[in-house]
Design an enzyme around this catalytic site. Structure first.
Site, mmCIF file in Angstrom:
data_model
loop_
_atom_site.group_PDB
_atom_site.id
_atom_site.type_symbol
_atom_site.label_atom_id
_atom_site.label_comp_id
_atom_site.label_asym_id
_atom_site.label_seq_id
_atom_site.Cartn_x
_atom_site.Cartn_y
_atom_site.Cartn_z
ATOM 1 C CG ASN A 1 -13.424 -43.926 26.968
ATOM 2 O OD1 ASN A 1 -14.010 -45.303 26.913
ATOM 3 N ND2 ASN A 1 -11.993 -43.237 26.693
ATOM 4 C CE LYS B 1 -10.332 -43.436 29.678
ATOM 5 N NZ LYS B 1 -9.136 -42.244 30.282
ATOM 6 C CG HIS C 1 -10.016 -41.123 23.873
ATOM 7 N ND1 HIS C 1 -8.506 -41.337 24.817
ATOM 8 C CD2 HIS C 1 -11.208 -41.265 24.499
ATOM 9 C CE1 HIS C 1 -8.741 -40.700 25.647
ATOM 10 N NE2 HIS C 1 -10.134 -40.856 25.829
ATOM 11 C CD GLU D 1 -6.927 -42.795 27.211
ATOM 12 O OE1 GLU D 1 -7.519 -44.522 27.422
ATOM 13 O OE2 GLU D 1 -7.291 -42.015 28.213
ATOM 14 C CD GLU E 1 -12.224 -36.975 26.408
ATOM 15 O OE1 GLU E 1 -13.110 -37.354 26.735
ATOM 16 O OE2 GLU E 1 -11.522 -37.824 25.263
ATOM 17 N N GLY F 1 -7.601 -38.432 33.044
ATOM 18 C CA GLY F 1 -6.975 -39.024 33.605
ATOM 19 C C GLY F 1 -5.642 -38.600 35.147
ATOM 20 C CB SER G 1 -10.008 -34.724 35.726
ATOM 21 O OG SER G 1 -8.917 -35.312 34.959
HETATM 22 C C1 PEP Z 1 -11.637 -40.052 28.664
HETATM 23 O O1 PEP Z 1 -11.409 -41.789 28.591
HETATM 24 O O2 PEP Z 1 -11.643 -39.939 27.605
HETATM 25 C C2 PEP Z 1 -11.862 -39.383 30.519
HETATM 26 C C3 PEP Z 1 -12.225 -37.635 29.518
HETATM 27 O O3 PEP Z 1 -10.682 -39.933 31.107
HETATM 28 P P1 PEP Z 1 -11.046 -38.952 32.449
HETATM 29 O O4 PEP Z 1 -12.495 -39.161 32.874
HETATM 30 O O5 PEP Z 1 -10.818 -40.515 33.646
HETATM 31 O O6 PEP Z 1 -10.128 -38.067 31.822
#
Ligand code: PEP
Length: 250
Positions: A9, A11, A94, A96, A166, A172, A212
């Site tokens: 992803n 982003k 997601h 976000e 997630e 993040g 992460s």
């Molecule tokens: C994501 O954006 O779905 C995500 C898991 O980000 P990160 O790996 O940076 O935590």
């Protein structure tokens, strides 16, 4: 046999020229991946990313889709527009988008059903905040998110949905869920899909972990029975790290 899927992803990162370079690097380093690899790129990068992955085994995804077929929705993108651009997957729900763009379980369901109807595959994100985990609400919340997202989805179309667990507190932040925490929720999610459909559909559903995940912790997470891949943010922007994660999933 369900598929193992590693999805990046990106982003809101990478201009089209940067996307072309990154996608080309990913192609060069992954000529024969043993799992399915998807890059979910910003809308404006779709054409360059598509050109770069042409003829490779890398799949293309987007990060959102509107639920209407067309019309007066300034700034939005429809499922048929994505399909015609060569997009195969779309991330929906997601955290976000839930956090910053007023995404709700209801709009997640509307986007998801529109995407499936058009022929896209969906990566559906679910997950709890830290406060919800601390309050013991993780399982009830995930149950609610899954039920709402799948409302009205036929058994046949359910097979076009990948679920990404997630935990919001891990996205993040560098704070990855332990493999036991991730496995516990992914197993629960599979049980929820079985309740909505049947054991067969549940066992065919790819369930990813995201939060992460990186080159160091991927192998341990991906070794868990109910973790069939990853949705990767930060580490998907570095082709070397992303490749280590892809190789860990083999
Ligand atoms: C994501 O954006 O779905 C995500 C898991 O980000 P990160 O790996 O940076 O935590």
């Amino acid at each position: 046999m369900r598929k193992t899927i590693i999805a990046g992803n990106w982003k809101m990162n990478m201009t089209p020229s940067q996307a072309s370079v990154l996608a080309s690097e990913i192609v060069a380093k992954n000529s024969d991946p043993k799992c399915e690899v998807v890059i979910c790129v910003p809308f404006v990068d779709i054409f360059e990313a598509k050109k770069a992955i042409e003829g490779s085994k890398i799949h293309l995804g987007a990060q959102n889709v509107h639920f209407a077929e067309k019309g007066a929705y300034t700034g939005e993108i429809s499922a048929s527009m994505l399909l015609e651009c060569g997009v195969e997957y779309v991330i929906i729900g997601h955290s976000e988008r839930r956090q910053y763009f007023a995404e709700t379980d209801e709009t997640v369901n509307k986007r998801l059903t529109a995407a499936l109807a058009a022929g896209l595959k969906v990566i559906l994100c679910v997950g709890e905040t830290e406060a919800q985990r601390d309050a013991g609400e993780t399982f009830s919340l995930i149950e609610k998110q899954i039920k709402a997202a799948y409302a009205g989805v036929s058994a046949e179309k359910a097979l076009d949905i990948v679920i990404a667990y997630e935990p919001v507190w891990a996205i993040g932040t560098g704070r990855t869920a332990t493999s036991e925490q991730a496995e516990e929720v992914c197993a629960f999610i599979r049980g929820e899909v079985a309740k909505l459909y049947d054991a067969n559909i549940a066992s065919e559903t790819t369930i990813q972990y995201g939060g992460s995940m990186n080159a160091k912790n991927a192998a341990e997470l991906l070794a868990m029975e109910n973790i069939d891949g990853g949705l990767i943010g930060g580490a998907s922007l570095k082709s070397d790290d992303f490749t280590v994660i892809i190789n860990a999933a083999e």
